[in-house]
Design a protein around this motif. Structure first.
Motif, PDB file in Angstrom:
ATOM      1  N   SER A   2       0.846  -1.192   0.000  1.00  0.00           N
ATOM      2  CA  SER A   2       0.000   0.000   0.000  1.00  0.00           C
ATOM      3  C   SER A   2       0.879   1.238   0.000  1.00  0.00           C
ATOM      4  CB  SER A   2      -0.926   0.014   1.222  1.00  0.00           C
ATOM      5  OG  SER A   2      -0.184   0.085   2.422  1.00  0.00           O
ATOM      6  N   ARG A  38      -4.292   0.458  -1.394  1.00  0.00           N
ATOM      7  CA  ARG A  38      -3.729  -0.850  -1.733  1.00  0.00           C
ATOM      8  C   ARG A  38      -4.331  -1.381  -3.028  1.00  0.00           C
ATOM      9  NH1 ARG A  38      -5.524  -5.844  -1.508  1.00  0.00           N
ATOM     10  NH2 ARG A  38      -7.450  -5.133  -0.494  1.00  0.00           N
ATOM     11  N   ARG A  39      -5.641  -1.189  -3.170  1.00  0.00           N
ATOM     12  CA  ARG A  39      -6.357  -1.727  -4.331  1.00  0.00           C
ATOM     13  C   ARG A  39      -7.025  -0.598  -5.108  1.00  0.00           C
ATOM     14  NH1 ARG A  39      -8.359  -6.015  -6.783  1.00  0.00           N
ATOM     15  NH2 ARG A  39     -10.516  -6.048  -7.523  1.00  0.00           N
ATOM     16  N   THR A  57     -15.545  -5.019  -4.429  1.00  0.00           N
ATOM     17  CA  THR A  57     -14.203  -5.612  -4.476  1.00  0.00           C
ATOM     18  C   THR A  57     -13.254  -4.981  -3.457  1.00  0.00           C
ATOM     19  OG1 THR A  57     -13.511  -4.086  -6.227  1.00  0.00           O
ATOM     20  CG2 THR A  57     -14.443  -6.181  -6.925  1.00  0.00           C
ATOM     21  N   GLN A  58     -13.824  -4.131  -2.579  1.00  0.00           N
ATOM     22  CA  GLN A  58     -13.066  -3.504  -1.488  1.00  0.00           C
ATOM     23  C   GLN A  58     -11.906  -2.644  -2.004  1.00  0.00           C
ATOM     24  OE1 GLN A  58     -12.150  -6.998   0.986  1.00  0.00           O
ATOM     25  NE2 GLN A  58     -13.881  -6.457   2.293  1.00  0.00           N
ATOM     26  N   ALA A  59     -12.179  -1.873  -3.050  1.00  0.00           N
ATOM     27  CA  ALA A  59     -11.172  -0.959  -3.591  1.00  0.00           C
ATOM     28  C   ALA A  59     -10.974   0.229  -2.654  1.00  0.00           C
ATOM     29  CB  ALA A  59     -11.601  -0.466  -4.965  1.00  0.00           C
ATOM     30  N   ASP A  60      -9.783   0.774  -2.671  1.00  0.00           N
ATOM     31  CA  ASP A  60      -9.470   1.984  -1.912  1.00  0.00           C
ATOM     32  C   ASP A  60      -9.608   3.234  -2.776  1.00  0.00           C
ATOM     33  OD1 ASP A  60      -8.510   0.561   0.504  1.00  0.00           O
ATOM     34  OD2 ASP A  60      -6.968  -0.151  -0.874  1.00  0.00           O
ATOM     35  N   ALA A 236       0.297  -0.551 -11.429  1.00  0.00           N
ATOM     36  CA  ALA A 236       0.547  -1.860 -10.823  1.00  0.00           C
ATOM     37  C   ALA A 236       2.023  -2.228 -10.880  1.00  0.00           C
ATOM     38  CB  ALA A 236      -0.300  -2.923 -11.529  1.00  0.00           C
ATOM     39  N   LEU A 241       0.753  -1.824  -6.659  1.00  0.00           N
ATOM     40  CA  LEU A 241      -0.618  -1.865  -6.169  1.00  0.00           C
ATOM     41  C   LEU A 241      -1.421  -2.932  -6.914  1.00  0.00           C
ATOM     42  CD1 LEU A 241      -1.445   1.938  -5.819  1.00  0.00           C
ATOM     43  CD2 LEU A 241      -0.537   0.372  -4.097  1.00  0.00           C
ATOM     44  N   ASP A 242      -2.512  -3.354  -6.305  1.00  0.00           N
ATOM     45  CA  ASP A 242      -3.451  -4.284  -6.916  1.00  0.00           C
ATOM     46  C   ASP A 242      -4.413  -3.456  -7.755  1.00  0.00           C
ATOM     47  OD1 ASP A 242      -5.225  -6.249  -7.591  1.00  0.00           O
ATOM     48  OD2 ASP A 242      -5.999  -6.565  -5.567  1.00  0.00           O
ATOM     49  N   VAL A 243      -4.367  -3.608  -9.071  1.00  0.00           N
ATOM     50  CA  VAL A 243      -5.180  -2.788  -9.976  1.00  0.00           C
ATOM     51  C   VAL A 243      -6.037  -3.696 -10.851  1.00  0.00           C
ATOM     52  CG1 VAL A 243      -5.170  -1.030 -11.780  1.00  0.00           C
ATOM     53  CG2 VAL A 243      -3.393  -1.009 -10.015  1.00  0.00           C
ATOM     54  N   GLU A 244      -7.330  -3.389 -10.933  1.00  0.00           N
ATOM     55  CA  GLU A 244      -8.257  -4.156 -11.768  1.00  0.00           C
ATOM     56  C   GLU A 244      -9.048  -3.212 -12.664  1.00  0.00           C
ATOM     57  OE1 GLU A 244     -12.159  -7.149 -11.475  1.00  0.00           O
ATOM     58  OE2 GLU A 244     -11.312  -6.220  -9.660  1.00  0.00           O
TER      59      GLU A 244
END
Length: 252
Positions: A2, A38-39, A57-60, A236, A241-244
């Motif tokens: 993060s 983090r996301r 998806t619990q994105a920040d 990413a 970071l976790d990127v979608e």
């Protein structure tokens, strides 16, 4: 991994050099959420559907091309606009939006990414006295209008609206993603065979015929997926970071 929200925003602002653009909306952080990220969810437009999926998806943070607070729109946070902002703030999710900087970036921009996806050879910018955005270049080999439309359909996932301006094969082209039907006049000045954008207007048909330039409206959404996708991949890779990317189909 993060990082601080401030660090993420500063880095993207610097990458896209946002200070050089006079835009129709603020570029950068539009809604501030939690202090660490983090996301990240990326998408073309900050619709309620995208926000709902980001929450699920619990994105920040959400990173989009089309955000909020456009010039000329009503300022009150009521109705659908108020519901979107409320959803973000209740979930403590930040919204970052980049409009013209994400169209024009020489590596990650929508115009450059469309060229890469289609295999077009970039020769220069469309910028001139009458128009400031987009690129021009040529096809690897001449195509008929039908063949060119088929290529757009295959690679963008939907058939374009084709307004014929002539009968000759297509070789030289110009393009400007999104709602840029006005660029047809500049395309004609450049002497190209075809102009590609996202949307058409009523006058596009008449201008195509009178200017002798084939016009292709390939979809606002379809032509502007590449920039935010590629920027997300860069985030990413460079920031860990976790990127979608969430693609919500849109025929317009």
């Amino acid at each position: 991994m993060s990082i601080a929200l401030t660090q993420l925003v500063q880095q993207i602002n610097a990458w896209l050099d946002i200070e050089q653009f006079k835009d129709y909306c603020p570029n950068g952080l539009q809604v501030e959420g939690r202090a660490t990220v983090r996301r990240v969810v990326t998408g073309v437009t900050a619709s309620q559907a995208l926000i709902d999926q980001a929450i699920a998806t619990q994105a920040d943070a959400i990173l989009v091309h089309h955000g909020y607070f456009w010039k000329g729109e009503p300022a009150p946070l009521t109705g659908y606009k108020g519901r979107r902002i409320k959803s973000l703030m209740q979930a403590d999710i930040s919204l970052l939006a980049y409009h013209l900087p994400l169209d024009e970036h020489p590596l990650w921009g929508n115009n450059q990414q469309l060229a890469i996806k289609m295999g077009w050879q970039v020769q220069g910018s469309m910028a001139g006295e009458s128009w400031q955005y987009g690129l021009h270049g040529c096809l690897p080999k001449p195509l008929s209008a039908g063949q060119f439309a088929d290529a757009l359909t295959q690679r963008l996932g939907q058939p374009p609206l084709h307004l014929a301006g002539h009968q000759r094969p297509l070789k030289r082209i110009a393009w400007c993603t999104g709602a840029a039907h006005g660029g047809l006049l500049r395309a004609a000045e450049l002497g190209v065979d075809a102009y590609v954008t996202g949307e058409a207007s009523e006058q596009s048909l008449h201008l195509a015929r009178e200017l002798g330039v084939d016009f292709f409206a390939a979809g606002h959404h379809a032509t502007e997926r590449g920039g935010v996708q590629t920027l997300g991949q860069e985030i990413a890779q460079k920031m860990g970071l976790d990127v979608e990317f969430i693609d919500l189909p849109n025929p317009v």
